[in-house]
Design a protein around this motif. Structure first.
Motif, PDB file in Angstrom:
ATOM      1  N   TYR A   1     -41.682 -11.394 -15.816  1.00 48.76           N
ATOM      2  CA  TYR A   1     -40.868 -10.865 -14.634  1.00 48.76           C
ATOM      3  C   TYR A   1     -40.119 -12.130 -13.881  1.00 48.76           C
ATOM      4  O   TYR A   1     -40.211 -13.342 -14.244  1.00 48.76           O
TER       5      TYR A   1
ATOM      6  N   LYS B   1     -36.098  -4.648  -8.762  1.00 48.65           N
ATOM      7  CA  LYS B   1     -37.176  -4.658  -8.555  1.00 48.65           C
ATOM      8  C   LYS B   1     -38.331  -3.458  -9.336  1.00 48.65           C
ATOM      9  O   LYS B   1     -37.767  -2.474  -9.131  1.00 48.65           O
ATOM     10  N   LEU B   2     -39.203  -3.738  -9.782  1.00 44.06           N
ATOM     11  CA  LEU B   2     -40.124  -2.626 -10.437  1.00 44.06           C
ATOM     12  C   LEU B   2     -41.516  -2.960  -9.856  1.00 44.06           C
ATOM     13  O   LEU B   2     -41.949  -3.852  -9.796  1.00 44.06           O
ATOM     14  N   THR B   3     -42.299  -1.752  -9.534  1.00 45.60           N
ATOM     15  CA  THR B   3     -43.546  -1.881  -8.757  1.00 45.60           C
ATOM     16  C   THR B   3     -44.280  -0.710  -9.830  1.00 45.60           C
ATOM     17  O   THR B   3     -44.133   0.309 -10.114  1.00 45.60           O
ATOM     18  N   TYR B   4     -45.387  -1.448 -10.470  1.00 46.70           N
ATOM     19  CA  TYR B   4     -46.310  -0.750 -11.549  1.00 46.70           C
ATOM     20  C   TYR B   4     -47.601  -0.348 -10.672  1.00 46.70           C
ATOM     21  O   TYR B   4     -48.192  -1.372  -9.991  1.00 46.70           O
TER      22      TYR B   4
ATOM     23  N   SER C   1     -41.148  -8.061 -10.056  1.00 49.14           N
ATOM     24  CA  SER C   1     -42.212  -6.979 -10.230  1.00 49.14           C
ATOM     25  C   SER C   1     -43.408  -7.457  -9.560  1.00 49.14           C
ATOM     26  O   SER C   1     -43.843  -8.300  -9.161  1.00 49.14           O
TER      27      SER C   1
ATOM     28  N   ILE D   1     -44.259   4.132 -11.854  1.00 45.79           N
ATOM     29  CA  ILE D   1     -43.503   2.993 -11.640  1.00 45.79           C
ATOM     30  C   ILE D   1     -42.262   3.243 -10.619  1.00 45.79           C
ATOM     31  O   ILE D   1     -41.616   4.394 -10.900  1.00 45.79           O
TER      32      ILE D   1
ATOM     33  N   ARG E   1     -41.374  -1.546 -21.633  1.00 52.99           N
ATOM     34  CA  ARG E   1     -40.294  -1.959 -20.602  1.00 52.99           C
ATOM     35  C   ARG E   1     -39.403  -2.893 -21.301  1.00 52.99           C
ATOM     36  O   ARG E   1     -38.077  -2.684 -21.213  1.00 52.99           O
TER      37      ARG E   1
ATOM     38  N   ALA F   1     -38.675   1.960  -8.683  1.00 56.33           N
ATOM     39  CA  ALA F   1     -37.523   0.940  -9.026  1.00 56.33           C
ATOM     40  C   ALA F   1     -36.453   0.966  -7.878  1.00 56.33           C
ATOM     41  O   ALA F   1     -36.398   2.030  -7.314  1.00 56.33           O
TER      42      ALA F   1
ATOM     43  N   ARG G   1     -45.650  -3.023 -20.490  1.00 55.78           N
ATOM     44  CA  ARG G   1     -44.792  -4.193 -20.789  1.00 55.78           C
ATOM     45  C   ARG G   1     -43.744  -4.013 -22.064  1.00 55.78           C
ATOM     46  O   ARG G   1     -42.805  -4.346 -22.252  1.00 55.78           O
TER      47      ARG G   1
END
Length: 137
Positions: A21, A79-82, A109, A126, A97, A128, A94
């Motif tokens: 990230y 920005k990604l939030t998992y 991230s 996820i 991704r 974004a 990942r």
């Protein structure tokens, strides 16, 4: 791939470089916020029950479609939030991704293990954020 409207700062002074990230992504443009996507197909059926990689593929396809609807692509994601029900799913997520996002320009991230998602068969969600150049529509 054109994300010249974005600046990726992988290792701010005094901060250990991240693996997989970027610490900071900045830029200008139109903000696109994509709600958390899960492994549901167009008919609302779960794809890949019990299989984190299969679910991740569906999630990233859903994200791709949502971004496209706003005139954006993964090149614009900042920005990604998992959210995962087991942090052990992250390597599979990942890997998927990396098929969608250029490894040279990874977004900022966060990854969070959660007790559950809104349906018990779902393993990940996820969300974004993207910045689209103003000229792009």
């Amino acid at each position: 791939m054109d994300n010249t409207h974005l600046t990726h700062i992988t290792a701010p002074e005094g901060v250990t470089p991240g693996v997989g990230y970027t610490h900071v992504v900045t830029g200008s443009g139109r903000l696109v916020a994509v709600s958390g996507q899960v492994a549901l197909d167009a008919n609302g059926h779960v794809v890949g029950a019990g299989d984190a990689a299969a679910q991740a593929r569906q999630v990233f396809e859903n994200l791709r479609r949502c971004l496209a609807a706003a005139g954006a692509s993964f090149d614009d994601v900042v920005k990604l939030t998992y959210y995962v029900t087991d942090i052990a799913h992250l390597p599979a997520v990942r890997t998927v991704r990396d098929a969608y996002i250029d490894s040279e320009h990874l977004p900022a991230s966060s990854a969070v293990q959660v007790a559950a998602l809104f349906r018990p068969e779902l393993l990940l969600e996820i969300e974004a954020f993207a910045l689209v150049p103003e000229a792009a529509r």
